[in-house]
Design a protein around this motif. Structure first.
Motif, PDB file in Angstrom:
ATOM      1  N   LEU A   1       0.862  -1.185   0.000  1.00  0.00           N
ATOM      2  CA  LEU A   1       0.000   0.000   0.000  1.00  0.00           C
ATOM      3  C   LEU A   1       0.891   1.225   0.000  1.00  0.00           C
ATOM      4  CD1 LEU A   1      -2.639   1.575   0.265  1.00  0.00           C
ATOM      5  CD2 LEU A   1      -2.564   1.156   2.741  1.00  0.00           C
ATOM      6  N   MET A   2       0.768   2.020  -1.061  1.00  0.00           N
ATOM      7  CA  MET A   2       1.557   3.243  -1.204  1.00  0.00           C
ATOM      8  C   MET A   2       0.615   4.405  -1.467  1.00  0.00           C
ATOM      9  SD  MET A   2       4.582   3.991  -3.958  1.00  0.00           S
ATOM     10  CE  MET A   2       4.812   5.628  -4.657  1.00  0.00           C
ATOM     11  N   ILE A   3       0.883   5.547  -0.823  1.00  0.00           N
ATOM     12  CA  ILE A   3       0.090   6.752  -1.029  1.00  0.00           C
ATOM     13  C   ILE A   3       0.862   7.669  -1.974  1.00  0.00           C
ATOM     14  CG2 ILE A   3      -1.223   8.584   0.087  1.00  0.00           C
ATOM     15  CD1 ILE A   3      -1.984   5.652   0.840  1.00  0.00           C
ATOM     16  N   ALA A   4       0.136   8.303  -2.889  1.00  0.00           N
ATOM     17  CA  ALA A   4       0.759   9.014  -4.010  1.00  0.00           C
ATOM     18  C   ALA A   4       1.228  10.421  -3.631  1.00  0.00           C
ATOM     19  CB  ALA A   4      -0.213   9.071  -5.189  1.00  0.00           C
ATOM     20  N   TYR A   5       2.186  10.478  -2.718  1.00  0.00           N
ATOM     21  CA  TYR A   5       2.837  11.750  -2.388  1.00  0.00           C
ATOM     22  C   TYR A   5       3.975  11.962  -3.380  1.00  0.00           C
ATOM     23  CZ  TYR A   5       0.418  11.714   2.127  1.00  0.00           C
ATOM     24  OH  TYR A   5      -0.533  11.732   3.128  1.00  0.00           O
ATOM     25  N   ARG A   6       3.641  12.476  -4.546  1.00  0.00           N
ATOM     26  CA  ARG A   6       4.598  12.537  -5.640  1.00  0.00           C
ATOM     27  C   ARG A   6       5.800  13.413  -5.338  1.00  0.00           C
ATOM     28  NH1 ARG A   6       2.902  17.350  -7.835  1.00  0.00           N
ATOM     29  NH2 ARG A   6       0.745  17.854  -7.336  1.00  0.00           N
ATOM     30  N   VAL A   7       5.658  14.450  -4.491  1.00  0.00           N
ATOM     31  CA  VAL A   7       6.810  15.321  -4.237  1.00  0.00           C
ATOM     32  C   VAL A   7       7.927  14.581  -3.509  1.00  0.00           C
ATOM     33  CG1 VAL A   7       5.398  17.416  -4.258  1.00  0.00           C
ATOM     34  CG2 VAL A   7       5.933  16.326  -2.080  1.00  0.00           C
ATOM     35  N   HIS A   8       7.603  13.506  -2.791  1.00  0.00           N
ATOM     36  CA  HIS A   8       8.645  12.738  -2.109  1.00  0.00           C
ATOM     37  C   HIS A   8       9.619  12.097  -3.088  1.00  0.00           C
ATOM     38  CE1 HIS A   8       6.887  12.206   2.142  1.00  0.00           C
ATOM     39  NE2 HIS A   8       6.100  13.076   1.508  1.00  0.00           N
ATOM     40  N   TYR A   9       9.214  11.985  -4.351  1.00  0.00           N
ATOM     41  CA  TYR A   9      10.026  11.293  -5.350  1.00  0.00           C
ATOM     42  C   TYR A   9      10.681  12.258  -6.337  1.00  0.00           C
ATOM     43  CZ  TYR A   9       7.465   7.601  -3.161  1.00  0.00           C
ATOM     44  OH  TYR A   9       6.934   6.769  -2.197  1.00  0.00           O
ATOM     45  N   ASP A  10      10.381  13.546  -6.201  1.00  0.00           N
ATOM     46  CA  ASP A  10      10.926  14.568  -7.092  1.00  0.00           C
ATOM     47  C   ASP A  10      12.341  14.919  -6.646  1.00  0.00           C
ATOM     48  OD1 ASP A  10      11.609  17.094  -8.292  1.00  0.00           O
ATOM     49  OD2 ASP A  10       9.485  17.418  -8.700  1.00  0.00           O
ATOM     50  N   PRO A  11      13.356  14.802  -7.546  1.00  0.00           N
ATOM     51  CA  PRO A  11      14.728  15.099  -7.148  1.00  0.00           C
ATOM     52  C   PRO A  11      14.924  16.486  -6.542  1.00  0.00           C
ATOM     53  CG  PRO A  11      14.705  13.999  -9.272  1.00  0.00           C
ATOM     54  CD  PRO A  11      13.273  14.296  -8.934  1.00  0.00           C
ATOM     55  N   ILE A  12      14.155  17.473  -7.000  1.00  0.00           N
ATOM     56  CA  ILE A  12      14.294  18.820  -6.434  1.00  0.00           C
ATOM     57  C   ILE A  12      13.845  18.836  -4.978  1.00  0.00           C
ATOM     58  CG2 ILE A  12      13.226  21.129  -6.468  1.00  0.00           C
ATOM     59  CD1 ILE A  12      15.502  21.060  -8.346  1.00  0.00           C
ATOM     60  N   TRP A  13      12.731  18.197  -4.685  1.00  0.00           N
ATOM     61  CA  TRP A  13      12.267  18.119  -3.295  1.00  0.00           C
ATOM     62  C   TRP A  13      13.222  17.290  -2.429  1.00  0.00           C
ATOM     63  CZ3 TRP A  13       9.123  20.618  -0.190  1.00  0.00           C
ATOM     64  CH2 TRP A  13       8.099  21.399  -0.725  1.00  0.00           C
ATOM     65  N   LEU A  14      13.779  16.246  -2.983  1.00  0.00           N
ATOM     66  CA  LEU A  14      14.757  15.465  -2.228  1.00  0.00           C
ATOM     67  C   LEU A  14      15.992  16.304  -1.914  1.00  0.00           C
ATOM     68  CD1 LEU A  14      14.449  12.089  -4.150  1.00  0.00           C
ATOM     69  CD2 LEU A  14      13.737  12.532  -1.797  1.00  0.00           C
ATOM     70  N   ARG A  15      16.344  17.191  -2.839  1.00  0.00           N
ATOM     71  CA  ARG A  15      17.462  18.104  -2.604  1.00  0.00           C
ATOM     72  C   ARG A  15      17.118  19.100  -1.499  1.00  0.00           C
ATOM     73  NH1 ARG A  15      22.543  19.577  -1.950  1.00  0.00           N
ATOM     74  NH2 ARG A  15      23.140  21.521  -3.002  1.00  0.00           N
ATOM     75  N   VAL A  16      15.899  19.609  -1.501  1.00  0.00           N
ATOM     76  CA  VAL A  16      15.455  20.533  -0.443  1.00  0.00           C
ATOM     77  C   VAL A  16      15.561  19.861   0.915  1.00  0.00           C
ATOM     78  CG1 VAL A  16      13.446  21.732   0.510  1.00  0.00           C
ATOM     79  CG2 VAL A  16      13.952  21.915  -1.930  1.00  0.00           C
ATOM     80  N   LYS A  17      15.045  18.635   0.990  1.00  0.00           N
ATOM     81  CA  LYS A  17      15.099  17.934   2.277  1.00  0.00           C
ATOM     82  C   LYS A  17      16.539  17.678   2.707  1.00  0.00           C
ATOM     83  CE  LYS A  17      13.423  14.118   5.029  1.00  0.00           C
ATOM     84  NZ  LYS A  17      12.547  12.946   5.179  1.00  0.00           N
TER      85      LYS A  17
END
Length: 360
Positions: A151-167
């Motif tokens: 079961l996966m919830i579609a939080y697409r920003v978690h998979y965006d390289p730019i957002w991963l860079r922000v984190k």
């Protein structure tokens, strides 16, 4: 020719090794998705899957089979035997051509179709918000565990390289110790959408738009809110907001003392952003939650930063579809599992309660 035991073992071992090498060299079969609900969000998802090497669309489920499925049947080569309506949905259990479902239905239908998909033995990628209550989220998690499906919830920003860079920057100490978040997502929604009907949405702008900054804050802070303050208001007259709130403003406090505030609205020409304040710098993501063009800039201990995503819509959807495909193949847990969706619903219930407007 006779063969002694030692020779037989050597030949058998060599044959097994060659077989394993041959198997390893074979390309993996794509994970096969069925789209549940054929509205706008599912249309985007199916386009994203068509751009993937790890996935493909092999099934369609709609309440309007005659009207909506011919287009997608043609586009993606879906067979008639893999097209269902909501009454025949459970027959998927007997269809080996479908591995997983993508649930792009109104919020109030997420729990029912996640649970039915799990009982049919299919993995689930469910749109956010996960459901309309934390109780529904727990029932979804339990059903998928019992059926041994992902079961996966579609939080697409978690998979965006730019957002991963922000984190990465926020968590690495590049802006010092995180002290505060501010965020928002506001837009002008016209009448006639299911999102403005509580029986489908479960709530107003918080459920649909406010969940973005809320989730981003929780994800980057890596802790849950322990106290809430909130205000809910509907300023615009008329039937558009007869059953859901127009605007929400909320404040959170984490156990560590980190503070956060954010807002959402259906009634303004708005914005979508997240600010992260540290003791030695800051980051601003804006636009933050769109399908492309995500940008962040700010000041870190080593100087200014300014980066913009080069991804083209629907790349975020492809990344999340591929992630679940990898989890299915490797039997690993999705980054944005049902537990992540549950935590957002618990927080949203806290926000609504603080505003005197209980959820659902």
């Amino acid at each position: 020719m006779s063969m002694n035991r030692r020779s037989f073992v050597k030949v058998a071992a060599s044959t097994a090794a060659l077989s394993a090498m041959s198997s390893f060299a074979q390309p993996q079969q794509p994970v096969r998705y069925a789209a549940v609900g054929l509205g706008q969000i599912s249309d985007i998802f199916m386009k994203s899957v068509s751009q993937s090497k790890k996935c493909k669309v092999t099934g369609l489920i709609s309440g309007h089979v005659q009207e909506k499925t011919p287009k997608y049947k043609s586009l993606y080569g879906v067979q008639d035997k893999s097209i269902y309506n909501y009454e025949t949905f459970d027959e998927m259990a007997h269809n080996p051509e479908i591995d997983a479902v993508y649930i792009g239905l109104p919020n109030s239908m997420h729990a029912e179709y996640t649970i039915r998909a799990a009982k049919a033995g299919k993995h689930v990628l469910c749109e956010k918000p996960m459901a309309i209550s934390s109780a529904e989220c727990r029932s979804m998690i339990d059903a998928c565990k019992q059926a041994n499906v992902k079961l996966m919830i579609a939080y697409r920003v978690h998979y965006d390289p730019i957002w991963l860079r922000v984190k990465e920057l926020a968590r690495s100490g590049a802006i010092g110790e995180i002290q505060e978040f501010q965020g928002g997502f506001r837009a002008n929604f016209k009448a006639g959408q299911w999102r403005l009907d509580r029986k489908f949405s479960g709530g107003g702008s918080l459920m649909d738009l406010g969940v973005y900054p809320l989730n981003a804050i929780r994800w980057i802070a890596e802790e849950e809110p322990v106290s809430f303050a909130a205000q809910v208001a509907t300023k615009l007259p008329g039937p558009r907001f007869a059953s859901v709130e127009e605007s929400v403003e909320f404040s959170l406090k984490m156990a560590s003392g980190v503070l956060a505030s954010a807002g959402s609205s259906y009634g303004v020409e708005g914005d979508n952003y997240l600010m992260i304040y540290g003791t030695e710098g800051h980051l601003r993501v804006e636009p933050a939650y769109g399908y492309q063009g995500v940008r962040f800039k700010g000041e870190t201990k080593t100087g200014a930063v300014d980066e913009t995503s080069k991804g083209v819509m629907p790349y975020q959807f492809t990344l999340e579809a591929d992630h679940l495909a990898d989890c299915i193949r490797n039997n690993t847990e999705p980054w944005t599992s049902g537990d992540e969706g549950l935590k957002d619903l618990v927080a949203m219930e806290g926000i609504y309660k603080a505003a005197g407007a209980p959820i659902a």
